[in-house]
Each structure stands twice: as structure tokens, then as C-alpha cells.
Write an enzyme that holds these catalytic residues in place. Structure first.
Site: not given
Ligand code: SAH
Ligand code: SF4
Length: 353
Positions: A93, A106, A113, A117, A120, A337
Site C-alpha cells: 500500500e 507515504c 513487518c 508492534c 499495528c 497502513c
């Protein structure tokens, strides 16, 4: 022979490769201009380049296969989210934000990832890969190509999409340098911001390598135990170590640092949170950006009421902290995101089952 990623080459590299095929430097410059300035990615459309040369380009080079899958525009028209597919399978994205006359893109730096976290959406996905520099700049190029028709231009770039840019340091810096190239898009380095969860070695490295590039830190709490729960990386790089690396960054660059702080009800907004945050921030020339938590499916966290958001904002203001409260722009299009990708994959799963 393996094909070469043509977007990753600067003019000199391109000239060197083409010289071996008796193609002169001027033509190499024209090719660079087609790609990085005219944003033309089909070799057949390089209309003043000889047919044989175009055919040679196809034999020698490839362009990363990034394709727009969908885009969604928010009700207020201030943010537009793009979903891209990479090589027809992986999804990523980018978000375009319009503010007055400024257009900020962005971009994503990874697919998924690994830092996971807890709040997220991207952190819940499988980590697939680091994006190459060309895959990062293609997000810019495809969106800019559309904007060009309306005579508009992206002015700023933030690495705040999917992924942790500092786990992909070299490709991220390479993408900055390509977008900064005066023969291409010529975006000033001052207009780049890299957002990190706090990888201290790369923070110092950025200070040494790229003094003009701005830094944003995803802080979310200035209390060690609270941040430990939200962001596992905090156990490896404590707030104290983070502060030390940021002092190094600020000494070397003199840049103001942005701190991102997600507001989560009953978690990081009480009196202790305000005093810890104030104390932490006062060590730096800094700006705090408060972001109301964007609900992620399956997570226990709650977005605070507007009243609570403003109370937290005012408490920091009273402490003379340089602070802004971001409105929850684009919530109707799942602007945090990773969320659009998850939605799309669910739809696809629904179809396949
Ligand atoms: N990995 C980098 C950059 C990508 S995250 C980093 O963590 O800084 C980009 C920003 O979106 C970060 O500030 C992140 O904390 C924030 N974010 C992630 N999930 C969010 C959510 N559900 N609501 C609001 N902001 C979120
Ligand atoms: Fe990764 Fe940033 Fe999401 Fe944390 S907030 S999981 S570092 S993308």
C-alpha cells in the site's frame, strides 16, 4: 544472462552497460529521461529510440512489476490510498495525502513487518520481503504519472507505509537518492522523512550518511514498561538508548525530530504518560504528532473520545511541547497502513472458499 533492474541504475551505470553494445552516451541519457523523468515504463513507447535499441533493452533489462489493483479516495478527498500488486502476487500500500498545496506520498518499504508492534495492522501480516529501491520508487512513479495528467506533483515523501524502513536501510537510502536525482524527479532531500520504531544503529547511520533527511520516531509511550508491551523492539533498544541515539542524530544534523504518538484509551494517556512524554521530548528540538488510534480488527485497543484527545493535547501544550493533533483523516478508507491489504485478502479468501 540474467536481466538487470534498469531503474536501479544511474546514468553512468546505464552508459557503461550500453557502451558495451555500441550505444552512445547520449542515447543512454535519453533512456534515463524516459524512465525517471517522463515516467514511461514500456520500452516500446520510447519513440525516438531506434527499434533495435528498444529490442536490446528488452533483452538486457527489466522493470519491477508493480501494478495498481485499486485506489480509494476518502470522503474529504484529502487522502487517497493505493493498493499495488508486486509480480501479480504480493500486495502493498501507499497513501497520498493532500494538505493545502502540498502532496505527501507515504510509501511502503517492506511487505509485512517482522517487528510486530502490538497495535499495528502490518505487524499482524506474514513478513514477505524487503522492497528493492526500484519497488519503492515505482510507488511514487505510478502515482506521479497519474498526477502529471492533472499538472500536479508530489512534493514530499514519508516512509511510513508498511514495514520498518531501517530494516531495509540500503534500499531505502538508494530510493531517496534516485528520487533526488536532478535528471529524474529532483525531490529535495529536505522533503523526505523516514519513520522508524527506533533502530538506534541506523538512526546514527542516517545522521552520518544523509544529514538533510528528516527523522520521525514512533514513540507511543515514554514509559519503558508501557512501550515494552506495545513495541517489542523497545526491549532490545530501551528508551534510554533511543534517546542517546537521537541526541547523536540531532548533534550531527540539527534537524527537528518528529515524534509520532498514537492515542490509545486507558493505555498511554494518563498523567504519568504526560509527564514522562514531556520529560522525554524536552531533551530535543522536537515536534509531537498525536494520532488517534485507528481501530485494527482483532486488537483490544480503543480509540479515545475527542474530549480525551483534546485533554491530552492541551496537557502537552501547557507543558510547552510543540504538538499537533492529527484528525482521523481517511478512516473511511482504512488509512492506517496495512488495513486495505488485509481487507482485500479477506475478500479474496471469501471468493476462494
Ligand atoms: N515501521 C515504521 C514506519 C511504518 S508505521 C514505524 O513504526 O515508524 C507508520 C506509522 O503508523 C507509525 O507511527 C505507526 O506507529 C503508525 N500506526 C501503526 N498502526 C496504527 C494504528 N492502528 N493507528 C494509528 N497509527 C498506526
Ligand atoms: Fe512494523 Fe512500524 Fe508496524 Fe511496528 S508500527 S509493526 S515497526 S510497521
Amino acid at each position: 544472462m540474467e536481466k538487470v533492474d534498469i531503474l536501479s541504475l544511474d546514468v553512468k551505470d546505464l552508459q557503461d552497460i550500453l557502451k558495451e553494445h555500441k550505444i552512445n552516451g547520449f542515447v543512454a541519457r535519453q533512456i534515463y529521461d524516459f524512465l525517471h523523468n517522463k515516467l514511461e515504463f514500456n520500452f516500446d513507447n520510447f519513440n525516438n529510440i531506434k527499434k533495435e535499441t528498444r529490442s536490446l533493452l528488452k533483452d538486457l533489462f527489466y522493470i519491477p512489476e508493480l501494478k495498481k489493483v485499486t485506489s480509494l479516495i476518502s470522503k474529504d478527498k484529502q487522502s487517497e490510498k493505493y493498493l499495488f500488486s508486486l509480480n501479480d502476487k504480493l500486495l502493498l500500500e501507499s497513501v497520498l495525502l493532500t494538505h493545502d498545496n502540498r502532496k505527501t506520498l507515504c510509501v511502503s518499504s517492506q511487505i509485512g513487518c517482522p517487528l510486530r508492534c502490538d497495535f499495528c495492522a502490518t505487524g499482524t501480516m506474514k513478513f514477505e520481503k524487503n522492497l528493492t529501491a526500484s519497488e519503492i520508487i515505482m510507488q511514487f512513479y505510478l502515482i506521479q504519472k497519474d498526477l502529471k495528467k492533472k499538472n500536479q506533483k508530489i512534493s514530499n515523501i514519508v516512509y511510513m507505509g508498511m514495514g520498518e524502513p531501517f530494516l531495509n536501510y540500503d534500499n531505502v537510502i538508494k530510493s531517496v537518492n534516485i528520487l533526488n536525482n536532478p535528471n529524474g524527479q529532483n525531490i529535495s532531500k529536505r522533503n523526505f522523512t523516514i519513520s522508524t520504531s527506533g533502530l538506534i544503529n541506523e538512526i546514527k547511520k542516517l545522521a552520518d550518511d544523509e544529514k538533510q533527511v528528516h527523522l520521525a520516531i514512533s514513540l507511543h509511550s515514554a514509559i519503558q514498561s508501557v512501550r515494552d508491551k506495545l513495541m517489542p523492539i523497545n526491549k532490545r533498544y530501551s528508551l534510554e538508548k533511543l534517546a542517546e541515539s537521537l541526541k547523536y542524530y540531532q548533534d550531527k544534523t540539527n534537524n527537528r525530530i518528529t515524534f509520532e504518538y498514537i492515542l490509545i484509551d486507558d493505555l498511554n494517556m494518563d498523567k504519568d504518560a504526560v509527564s514522562a512524554l514531556t520529560k522525554f521530548i524536552k531533551q530535543f528540538n522536537a515536534h509531537v504528532n498525536l494520532i488517534p488510534y485507528n481501530k485494527v480488527f482483532g486488537k483490544p485497543y480503543i480509540t479515545p473520545s475527542k474530549t480525551r484527545q483534546h485533554a491530552f493535547y492541551n496537557a502537552l501544550k501547557n507543558n510547552k511541547i510543540n504538538v499537533t493533533l492529527r484528525d482521523t483523516k481517511g478512516q473511511d478508507i482504512a488509512a492506517a497502513c496495512g488495513q486495505l491489504k488485509i481487507k482485500k485478502e479477506k475478500e479474496q479468501d471469501g471468493k476462494n472458499n
